[in-house]
Design a protein around this motif. Structure first.
Motif, PDB file in Angstrom:
ATOM      1  N   ALA A  39       0.782  -1.193   0.064  1.00 34.44           N
ATOM      2  CA  ALA A  39       0.046   0.053   0.040  1.00 34.44           C
ATOM      3  C   ALA A  39       0.885   1.180   0.027  1.00 34.44           C
ATOM      4  O   ALA A  39       0.319   2.127   0.423  1.00 34.44           O
ATOM      5  CB  ALA A  39      -0.934  -0.014   1.229  1.00 34.44           C
ATOM      6  N   SER A  40       2.077   1.300  -0.509  1.00 32.04           N
ATOM      7  CA  SER A  40       2.867   2.194  -0.622  1.00 32.04           C
ATOM      8  C   SER A  40       2.390   3.349  -1.397  1.00 32.04           C
ATOM      9  O   SER A  40       1.668   3.156  -2.280  1.00 32.04           O
ATOM     10  CB  SER A  40       4.462   1.897  -1.129  1.00 32.04           C
ATOM     11  N   THR A  71      -4.580  -5.099  13.055  1.00 30.04           N
ATOM     12  CA  THR A  71      -3.727  -6.127  13.839  1.00 30.04           C
ATOM     13  C   THR A  71      -4.439  -7.408  14.185  1.00 30.04           C
ATOM     14  O   THR A  71      -3.835  -8.240  14.689  1.00 30.04           O
ATOM     15  CB  THR A  71      -3.564  -5.542  15.501  1.00 30.04           C
ATOM     16  N   GLN A  72      -5.648  -7.737  13.431  1.00 32.55           N
ATOM     17  CA  GLN A  72      -6.145  -8.945  13.627  1.00 32.55           C
ATOM     18  C   GLN A  72      -5.915  -9.827  12.210  1.00 32.55           C
ATOM     19  O   GLN A  72      -6.475 -11.108  12.045  1.00 32.55           O
ATOM     20  CB  GLN A  72      -7.863  -9.097  13.742  1.00 32.55           C
ATOM     21  N   LEU A  73      -5.081  -9.189  11.386  1.00 28.32           N
ATOM     22  CA  LEU A  73      -4.539  -9.893  10.238  1.00 28.32           C
ATOM     23  C   LEU A  73      -3.353 -10.779  10.459  1.00 28.32           C
ATOM     24  O   LEU A  73      -2.280 -10.665  10.313  1.00 28.32           O
ATOM     25  CB  LEU A  73      -4.219  -8.866   8.975  1.00 28.32           C
ATOM     26  N   LEU A  74      -3.529 -11.781  11.260  1.00 24.95           N
ATOM     27  CA  LEU A  74      -2.483 -12.588  12.096  1.00 24.95           C
ATOM     28  C   LEU A  74      -1.696 -13.632  11.104  1.00 24.95           C
ATOM     29  O   LEU A  74      -0.769 -13.957  11.487  1.00 24.95           O
ATOM     30  CB  LEU A  74      -3.297 -13.495  12.952  1.00 24.95           C
ATOM     31  N   ASN A  75      -2.078 -13.527   9.767  1.00 25.61           N
ATOM     32  CA  ASN A  75      -1.302 -14.419   8.878  1.00 25.61           C
ATOM     33  C   ASN A  75      -0.391 -13.475   8.066  1.00 25.61           C
ATOM     34  O   ASN A  75       0.321 -13.994   6.978  1.00 25.61           O
ATOM     35  CB  ASN A  75      -2.450 -15.133   7.623  1.00 25.61           C
ATOM     36  N   LEU A  76      -0.418 -12.117   8.273  1.00 35.22           N
ATOM     37  CA  LEU A  76       0.211 -11.150   7.447  1.00 35.22           C
ATOM     38  C   LEU A  76       1.951 -11.340   7.554  1.00 35.22           C
ATOM     39  O   LEU A  76       2.366 -11.403   8.644  1.00 35.22           O
ATOM     40  CB  LEU A  76      -0.002 -10.111   7.885  1.00 35.22           C
ATOM     41  N   THR A  77       2.530 -11.853   6.472  1.00 38.35           N
ATOM     42  CA  THR A  77       3.851 -11.765   6.305  1.00 38.35           C
ATOM     43  C   THR A  77       4.739 -10.734   5.852  1.00 38.35           C
ATOM     44  O   THR A  77       5.764 -10.414   6.081  1.00 38.35           O
ATOM     45  CB  THR A  77       4.428 -13.137   5.750  1.00 38.35           C
ATOM     46  N   GLN A  78       4.073  -9.880   4.863  1.00 37.25           N
ATOM     47  CA  GLN A  78       4.598  -8.718   4.227  1.00 37.25           C
ATOM     48  C   GLN A  78       3.833  -7.738   4.319  1.00 37.25           C
ATOM     49  O   GLN A  78       2.701  -7.612   4.068  1.00 37.25           O
ATOM     50  CB  GLN A  78       5.094  -9.335   2.999  1.00 37.25           C
ATOM     51  N   LEU A  79       4.465  -6.330   4.751  1.00 38.67           N
ATOM     52  CA  LEU A  79       3.556  -5.092   4.903  1.00 38.67           C
ATOM     53  C   LEU A  79       4.545  -4.129   4.217  1.00 38.67           C
ATOM     54  O   LEU A  79       5.353  -3.627   4.709  1.00 38.67           O
ATOM     55  CB  LEU A  79       3.120  -4.827   6.100  1.00 38.67           C
ATOM     56  N   TYR A  80       4.195  -3.512   3.165  1.00 38.47           N
ATOM     57  CA  TYR A  80       4.913  -2.137   2.623  1.00 38.47           C
ATOM     58  C   TYR A  80       4.221  -1.026   2.553  1.00 38.47           C
ATOM     59  O   TYR A  80       2.686  -0.968   2.014  1.00 38.47           O
ATOM     60  CB  TYR A  80       5.194  -2.541   1.146  1.00 38.47           C
ATOM     61  N   ARG A 124       0.899  -8.131  17.763  1.00 33.44           N
ATOM     62  CA  ARG A 124       0.354  -9.120  17.573  1.00 33.44           C
ATOM     63  C   ARG A 124       0.397  -9.971  16.216  1.00 33.44           C
ATOM     64  O   ARG A 124       0.618 -11.114  16.094  1.00 33.44           O
ATOM     65  CB  ARG A 124      -1.307  -8.870  17.525  1.00 33.44           C
ATOM     66  N   LEU A 125       1.125  -9.030  15.332  1.00 34.45           N
ATOM     67  CA  LEU A 125       1.505  -9.481  13.852  1.00 34.45           C
ATOM     68  C   LEU A 125       2.660 -10.449  13.787  1.00 34.45           C
ATOM     69  O   LEU A 125       3.543 -10.057  13.545  1.00 34.45           O
ATOM     70  CB  LEU A 125       1.515  -8.548  12.717  1.00 34.45           C
ATOM     71  N   VAL A 126       2.612 -11.659  14.780  1.00 39.82           N
ATOM     72  CA  VAL A 126       3.981 -12.387  14.996  1.00 39.82           C
ATOM     73  C   VAL A 126       4.447 -12.937  13.841  1.00 39.82           C
ATOM     74  O   VAL A 126       5.664 -13.581  13.654  1.00 39.82           O
ATOM     75  CB  VAL A 126       3.584 -13.116  16.038  1.00 39.82           C
ATOM     76  N   LYS A 127       3.726 -12.978  12.510  1.00 47.41           N
ATOM     77  CA  LYS A 127       4.252 -13.581  11.219  1.00 47.41           C
ATOM     78  C   LYS A 127       4.751 -12.847  10.500  1.00 47.41           C
ATOM     79  O   LYS A 127       5.467 -13.171   9.315  1.00 47.41           O
ATOM     80  CB  LYS A 127       3.287 -14.673  10.716  1.00 47.41           C
ATOM     81  N   LEU A 128       4.873 -11.559  10.675  1.00 48.07           N
ATOM     82  CA  LEU A 128       5.522 -10.483   9.878  1.00 48.07           C
ATOM     83  C   LEU A 128       7.061 -10.585   9.909  1.00 48.07           C
ATOM     84  O   LEU A 128       7.532 -10.419  10.855  1.00 48.07           O
ATOM     85  CB  LEU A 128       5.180  -8.999  10.338  1.00 48.07           C
ATOM     86  N   ARG A 129       7.473 -10.770   8.472  1.00 51.79           N
ATOM     87  CA  ARG A 129       8.700 -10.861   8.480  1.00 51.79           C
ATOM     88  C   ARG A 129       9.114  -9.784   7.757  1.00 51.79           C
ATOM     89  O   ARG A 129      10.691  -9.383   7.825  1.00 51.79           O
ATOM     90  CB  ARG A 129       9.060 -12.247   7.275  1.00 51.79           C
ATOM     91  N   ILE A 130       8.647  -8.887   6.834  1.00 55.30           N
ATOM     92  CA  ILE A 130       9.096  -7.877   6.055  1.00 55.30           C
ATOM     93  C   ILE A 130       7.962  -6.592   6.388  1.00 55.30           C
ATOM     94  O   ILE A 130       6.807  -6.737   6.027  1.00 55.30           O
ATOM     95  CB  ILE A 130       9.033  -8.068   4.503  1.00 55.30           C
ATOM     96  N   LEU A 131       8.596  -5.579   6.953  1.00 56.98           N
ATOM     97  CA  LEU A 131       7.963  -4.466   7.235  1.00 56.98           C
ATOM     98  C   LEU A 131       8.560  -3.364   6.761  1.00 56.98           C
ATOM     99  O   LEU A 131       9.689  -2.944   7.253  1.00 56.98           O
ATOM    100  CB  LEU A 131       7.603  -4.184   8.762  1.00 56.98           C
ATOM    101  N   GLU A 132       8.040  -2.351   5.852  1.00 51.75           N
ATOM    102  CA  GLU A 132       8.739  -1.224   5.179  1.00 51.75           C
ATOM    103  C   GLU A 132       7.889   0.027   5.542  1.00 51.75           C
ATOM    104  O   GLU A 132       6.618  -0.170   5.031  1.00 51.75           O
ATOM    105  CB  GLU A 132       9.013  -1.421   3.569  1.00 51.75           C
ATOM    106  N   LEU A 133       8.496   0.839   6.160  1.00 56.04           N
ATOM    107  CA  LEU A 133       7.744   2.133   6.371  1.00 56.04           C
ATOM    108  C   LEU A 133       8.649   3.287   6.211  1.00 56.04           C
ATOM    109  O   LEU A 133       8.520   4.510   7.000  1.00 56.04           O
ATOM    110  CB  LEU A 133       7.354   2.226   8.322  1.00 56.04           C
ATOM    111  N   ARG A 134       9.204   3.237   5.090  1.00 56.25           N
ATOM    112  CA  ARG A 134      10.177   4.372   4.851  1.00 56.25           C
ATOM    113  C   ARG A 134       9.202   5.810   4.368  1.00 56.25           C
ATOM    114  O   ARG A 134       8.255   5.689   3.935  1.00 56.25           O
ATOM    115  CB  ARG A 134      11.163   4.279   3.658  1.00 56.25           C
ATOM    116  N   GLU A 135       9.822   6.813   4.729  1.00 53.17           N
ATOM    117  CA  GLU A 135       9.312   8.115   4.192  1.00 53.17           C
ATOM    118  C   GLU A 135       7.762   8.178   4.601  1.00 53.17           C
ATOM    119  O   GLU A 135       6.547   8.466   4.097  1.00 53.17           O
ATOM    120  CB  GLU A 135       9.295   8.550   2.599  1.00 53.17           C
ATOM    121  N   ASN A 136       7.632   8.237   6.015  1.00 53.26           N
ATOM    122  CA  ASN A 136       6.389   8.625   6.841  1.00 53.26           C
ATOM    123  C   ASN A 136       6.669   9.593   7.994  1.00 53.26           C
ATOM    124  O   ASN A 136       7.598  10.136   8.051  1.00 53.26           O
ATOM    125  CB  ASN A 136       5.931   7.093   7.453  1.00 53.26           C
ATOM    126  N   HIS A 137       5.606   9.765   8.598  1.00 50.45           N
ATOM    127  CA  HIS A 137       5.801  10.877   9.816  1.00 50.45           C
ATOM    128  C   HIS A 137       5.695  10.424  11.137  1.00 50.45           C
ATOM    129  O   HIS A 137       5.093  10.799  12.356  1.00 50.45           O
ATOM    130  CB  HIS A 137       4.572  11.919   9.546  1.00 50.45           C
TER     131      HIS A 137
END
Length: 219
Positions: free
Chosen positions: A162-163, A175-184, A199-212
Motif C-alpha cells: 500500500a505504498s 492487527t487481526q490480520l494474523l497471517n500477514l508476512t509482508q507489509l509495505y 500481534r502480527l507475529v508472522k510479519l517478516r518484512i515491514l517497510e515504513l520509509r518516508e512517513n511521519h
C-alpha cells in the motif's frame, strides 16, 4: 505450367472456414511461445486475459482463474470480470485510471490476489470484507486514505502493498490480520501504528520509509 494448375485444382477444398478465434487457438497449439511475438503476450496470465473477451471461448469461461487488464487505459473494472466470479483467483488491473471498485467485484469470493497499483482509487470499500480468501493485495500508487475497519475479515491476507498512498493511520482491526508476512507502507502519511501491532507475529518484512512516525509500539 499446366501441371501446376492441375495440381492446384486437384486439391481438396477446406471443409470449413475457421473463425479468427479458432485461428488463435490453433496458433497457440502449433507454435512455441517464443514465436508468438505478434500477439504481444509474454506470460500465461496475459494470454488468458487477452483471449477471454472472445465469444468463441464461451465454453471455457468456467475454468478462467486469472485475468490481466494491466495498462489498458481503463476507467472502470471490465464487466467481463464478473462472468467468472466463481473461479477467478487472480485479477490484475495495474496502471489504469480506475477510480472506484464496483460492488460486483466483491462477489468474486475465490479471489486470492487483487492487484490495482497505479490507479485513481480514493478508498477501499467496506465490501472488501467479502474477499475471505484474499492472500495478496496491492493498492500502491493510488489516493487511498485509509483501510476500512473490517479489513480484519480478510484473515488470509499474507501480503499487503500500500505504498504511495495518503494513509495517516491503520485501523485497530488491522492487527487481526494474523497471517500477514509482508507489509509495505512506504511514502505514506502514517503518524502512528496501532498499539497492538505486535500481534502480527508472522510479519517478516515491514517497510515504513518516508512517513511521519515519531514512535513505534512494542513489537
Amino acid at each position: 505450367m499446366m501441371w501446376m494448375e492441375n495440381l492446384i485444382r486437384g486439391r481438396n477444398p477446406p471443409q470449413y472456414q475457421r473463425s479468427p478465434c479458432k485461428e488463435v487457438r490453433a496458433a497457440l497449439r502449433k507454435r512455441p511461445e517464443e514465436e508468438l511475438q505478434c500477439l504481444e503476450m509474454t506470460t500465461k496470465r496475459k494470454i488468458i486475459g487477452r483471449l477471454v473477451p472472445c465469444r468463441c471461448f464461451r465454453g471455457e469461461e468456467e475454468i478462467i482463474s486469472v485475468l490481466d487488464y494491466s495498462h489498458c487505459s481503463l476507467q472502470q473494472v471490465p464487466k467481463e470480470v464478473f462472468n467468472f466470479e466463481r473461479t477467478l483467483e487472480e485479477l490484475y488491473l495495474d496502471a489504469n485510471q480506475i477510480e472506484e471498485l464496483p460492488k460486483q467485484l466483491f462477489n468474486c469470493q475465490a479471489l486470492r490476489k487483487l492487484s490495482i497499483p497505479d490507479n485513481d482509487l480514493s478508498n477501499l470499500p467496506t465490501t472488501i470484507a467479502s474477499l475471505v480468501n484474499l492472500k495478496e493485495l496491492d493498492i500502491s500508487k493510488n489516493g487511498v486514505q485509509e483501510f476500512p475497519e473490517n479489513i480484519k475479515c480478510c484473515k488470509c491476507l499474507t501480503i499487503i502493498e500500500a505504498s504511495v498512498n495518503p494513509i495517516s493511520k491503520l485501523p485497530d482491526g488491522f492487527t487481526q490480520l494474523l497471517n500477514l508476512t509482508q507489509l509495505y507502507l512506504n511514502d505514506a502519511f502514517l503518524e502512528f501504528l496501532p498499539a497492538n501491532f505486535g500481534r502480527l507475529v508472522k510479519l517478516r518484512i515491514l517497510e515504513l520509509r518516508e512517513n511521519h512516525l515519531k514512535t513505534l509500539p512494542n513489537i
